[in-house]
Design an enzyme around this catalytic site. Structure first.
Site, PDB file in Angstrom:
ATOM      1  N   ALA A 164      62.029 -36.889  59.128  1.00  0.00           N
ATOM      2  CA  ALA A 164      62.874 -37.502  60.154  1.00  0.00           C
ATOM      3  C   ALA A 164      62.075 -37.715  61.435  1.00  0.00           C
ATOM      4  O   ALA A 164      61.081 -37.051  61.683  1.00  0.00           O
ATOM      5  CB  ALA A 164      64.075 -36.603  60.430  1.00  0.00           C
ATOM      6  N   SER A 165      62.549 -38.639  62.231  1.00  0.00           N
ATOM      7  CA  SER A 165      61.855 -38.943  63.486  1.00  0.00           C
ATOM      8  C   SER A 165      62.081 -37.845  64.510  1.00  0.00           C
ATOM      9  O   SER A 165      63.098 -37.158  64.506  1.00  0.00           O
ATOM     10  CB  SER A 165      62.344 -40.275  64.035  1.00  0.00           C
ATOM     11  OG  SER A 165      63.687 -40.150  64.457  1.00  0.00           O
ATOM     12  N   ILE A 166      61.156 -37.700  65.406  1.00  0.00           N
ATOM     13  CA  ILE A 166      61.270 -36.690  66.454  1.00  0.00           C
ATOM     14  C   ILE A 166      62.396 -37.018  67.422  1.00  0.00           C
ATOM     15  O   ILE A 166      62.925 -36.137  68.095  1.00  0.00           O
ATOM     16  CB  ILE A 166      59.929 -36.495  67.185  1.00  0.00           C
ATOM     17  CG1 ILE A 166      59.978 -35.208  67.992  1.00  0.00           C
ATOM     18  CG2 ILE A 166      59.592 -37.699  68.051  1.00  0.00           C
ATOM     19  CD1 ILE A 166      58.636 -34.641  68.331  1.00  0.00           C
ATOM     20  N   SER A 167      62.818 -38.277  67.463  1.00  0.00           N
ATOM     21  CA  SER A 167      63.898 -38.640  68.387  1.00  0.00           C
ATOM     22  C   SER A 167      65.184 -37.889  68.058  1.00  0.00           C
ATOM     23  O   SER A 167      66.007 -37.648  68.944  1.00  0.00           O
ATOM     24  CB  SER A 167      64.139 -40.154  68.366  1.00  0.00           C
ATOM     25  OG  SER A 167      64.578 -40.569  67.102  1.00  0.00           O
TER      26      SER A 167
END
Length: 139
Positions: free
Chosen positions: A59-62
């Site tokens: 998953a993205s760090i956002s």
């Protein structure tokens, strides 16, 4: 006799307690994988076991920033993890199979909301019933 050390629990016990289907572990030291182990299932429907070769999408760090922001709002008592996510988005979000079941912030953050990203996640239109006629593919 007590040793003062914490009691180590087995991964299977922790998985059962938290309803985790499968677990895969890798230990990296000096840029080399020095240990791997996998237990449980990769796919419950087909009873496919988890193996060290299973691929995962990272998953993205956002998402970490989003979760942190939400938790700060919870701490400031501006919202609750049990709030209906529909109230925040401005349109009703429900699983068509369970239209009366509220999808809360807690469910969304813990990947238990029944919403998936099969149609992308670059716009909220994917989960907006007035903009997506294929909504059942997202839920």
């Amino acid at each position: 006799m007590a040793t003062g050390r914490p009691v180590m629990r087995q991964p299977g016990e922790i998985m059962q307690q938290h309803h985790v289907m499968g677990l895969s572990v890798a230990v990296v030291k000096k840029k080399k994988i020095i240990y791997t182990h996998s237990i449980g299932l990769k796919d419950a429907a087909t009873k496919t076991p988890m193996t060290n070769d299973c691929l995962f999408r990272i998953a993205s760090i956002s998402k970490s920033f989003s979760a942190t922001s939400i938790l700060q709002l919870v701490e400031a008592k501006k919202l609750s993890l049990d709030d209906d996510i529909s109230d925040l988005l401005g349109f009703k979000v429900r699983n068509p199979k369970y239209p009366e079941a509220v999808i809360t912030i807690r469910l969304a953050l813990s990947h238990q909301s029944s919403v998936n990203d099969s149609q992308g996640y670059f716009t909220l239109d994917a989960i907006n019933p007035s903009k997506n006629c294929d909504l059942d593919k997202m839920l």
